[in-house]
Design an enzyme around this catalytic site. Structure first.
Site, PDB file in Angstrom:
ATOM      1  CE  LYS A  30      -3.353  -2.826   0.125  1.00 23.72           C
ATOM      2  NZ  LYS A  30      -4.054  -3.162  -1.121  1.00 23.72           N
ATOM      3  CG  ASP A  66      -3.842  -1.116  -3.994  1.00 22.02           C
ATOM      4  OD1 ASP A  66      -4.286  -0.093  -4.545  1.00 22.02           O
ATOM      5  OD2 ASP A  66      -4.574  -2.000  -3.500  1.00 22.02           O
ATOM      6  CD  GLU A 106      -4.969  -3.260  -6.932  1.00 25.37           C
ATOM      7  OE1 GLU A 106      -4.413  -4.302  -7.330  1.00 25.37           O
ATOM      8  OE2 GLU A 106      -5.752  -3.248  -5.970  1.00 25.37           O
ATOM      9  CG  ASP A 145      -9.321  -2.691  -6.015  1.00 24.92           C
ATOM     10  OD1 ASP A 145     -10.494  -3.083  -6.090  1.00 24.92           O
ATOM     11  OD2 ASP A 145      -8.604  -2.920  -5.024  1.00 24.92           O
ATOM     12  CE  LYS A 201      -9.952  -5.559  -3.331  1.00 24.32           C
ATOM     13  NZ  LYS A 201      -9.511  -4.213  -2.994  1.00 24.32           N
TER      14      LYS A 201
HETATM   15 MG   LIG Z   1      -6.600  -2.536  -4.303  1.00 24.86          MG
END
Ligand SMILES: [Mg+2]
Length: 374
Positions: A165, A198, A224, A247, A271
């Site tokens: 992240k 991400d 991402e 995403d 997801k």
């Molecule tokens: Mg993500």
């Protein structure tokens, strides 16, 4: 076969790593899970889970998901749970949008369908490829060396994918800190590993380009969700050569159609509850396949019930397009169900048991907060 009963459960899932930190100063300590049980008139039952990643991640929150289930549930009684597309049409007729509310009911119907025909859900979704799947870690944002240590720790537990992240605000360290995080996390890279940086929409084209220019050439990773809007994403796309995965911007089928039409990215984080359950996830899987987009099959987070759905859906994605699946249950400390996937060298295959192959821990769930019956 008819749906005779629908029950709704509310469960708190503590985060297993203490405090989860995401771009923009977002923090998460626990997750509010929405769990649904659907029972048919012959006594067959199915379970589904929808756990939003808190209300600051995408436009979804658990209390809203439960309110959505309340709107929908009475209209599904008496319908055939095995007609998963028709159940979805019925849900859409009484409530527009609200994917998170529909996802738990949809997964429960697939679980029930599988049990009714004594087949695992992956077989109903087209069949398992039989190729064991790599799992992806979720490395929350922190100091570069500390993130590197968490990658090492996940590597030792068999993870082959690492979702790092990033998305530091200027006062936190901005593009320089993010570039150091990526460099640190990739420093011990092993063959066969897959790295995602991400940003969860936390960058704008300017900060994203500055960050990329601070990195040495030849680092193997994908970026991402760099930006939170389509305009920003498309602008960045025109200016960089790093593969981009979307995403949060891809929830509905229509978003994916837009991605394909605009050539906005090279893959998606698929997801399951973000898409609205297994039924729309199956459609998005097929759209990705038609367009040559890679997929990481994940969820917004989730316990064992959500993880089982991830494993079954992931198993049906052609291996050349499947990057990783998310072991979401590793992110929480409460076991909502017994789920034993087949493990091979740290990689995962769905079990042969019917439905999602789970044994729900009723004690962990407590009593339903609401129920509807014929
Ligand atoms: Mg993500």
């Amino acid at each position: 076969m008819k749906i005779a009963t629908i029950e709704l459960y509310e469960v708190t899932l503590p985060y297993s790593g203490g405090v989860y930190q995401l771009s923009g100063g977002r923090e998460y300590r626990h997750f509010d899970a929405v769990i649904v049980r659907v029972e048919a008139d012959d006594g067959t039952e199915g379970w589904g889970e929808s756990t939003p990643f808190g209300g600051t991640y995408i436009a979804a929150h658990a209390r809203g998901a439960r309110a959505g289930v309340e709107e929908i549930a009475p209209h599904l009684l008496g319908r055939d749970p095995r007609q998963t597309d028709r159940i979805y049409d019925a849900m859409d007729e009484v409530l527009v949008g609200h994917n998170h509310a529909k996802a738990a009911i949809d997964a429960a119907c697939w679980d029930l369908f599988g049990k009714s025909v004594n087949r695992p859900v992956c077989e109903l979704l087209g069949g398992s490829t039989g190729i064991p799947m790599a799992t992806i870690s979720s490395i929350y944002a922190g100091a570069p060396e500390e993130m590197r240590e968490r990658v090492v720790e996940h590597r030792s537990r068999g993870y082959l994918g690492h979702s790092i992240k990033i998305g530091a605000l200027d006062h936190e360290g901005g593009p320089m800190l993010d570039s150091e995080r990526i460099r640190a996390c990739l420093a011990d890279r092993q063959p066969g590993e897959y790295f995602i940086a991400d940003a969860n929409g936390g960058l704008v084209p300017e900060t994203a380009m500055r960050m990329l220019r601070l990195l040495p050439d030849g680092l193997d990773f994908v970026l991402e969700a760099p930006c939170s809007t389509w305009r920003e994403t498309l602008s960045l796309r025109r200016h960089c050569t790093v593969p981009i995965i979307l995403d949060e911007l891809v929830m509905e089928d229509e978003n994916l159609a837009r991605l394909i039409a605009l050539d906005a990215a090279d893959g998606i984080g698929l997801k399951i509850t973000k898409a609205g359950g297994l039924t729309p996830s199956r459609r998005q899987r097929d759209l990705c396949r038609a367009a040559g987009l890679t997929m990481s099959v994940q969820d917004t987070v989730g316990s064992d019930i959500a993880y089982a759905a991830i494993v079954h859906m992931g198993a049906t994605v052609p291996p050349r397009l499947l990057r990783c699946i998310l072991n979401s249950r590793d992110m929480v400390t409460l076991e909502t169900a017994r789920f034993d996937p087949v493990m091979r060298d740290g990689r995962v295959l769905p079990p042969d048991a019917p439905g999602l192959g789970i044994n729900v821990n009723r004690e962990a769930l407590g009593a339903p907060v609401q129920a509807w019956s014929l």
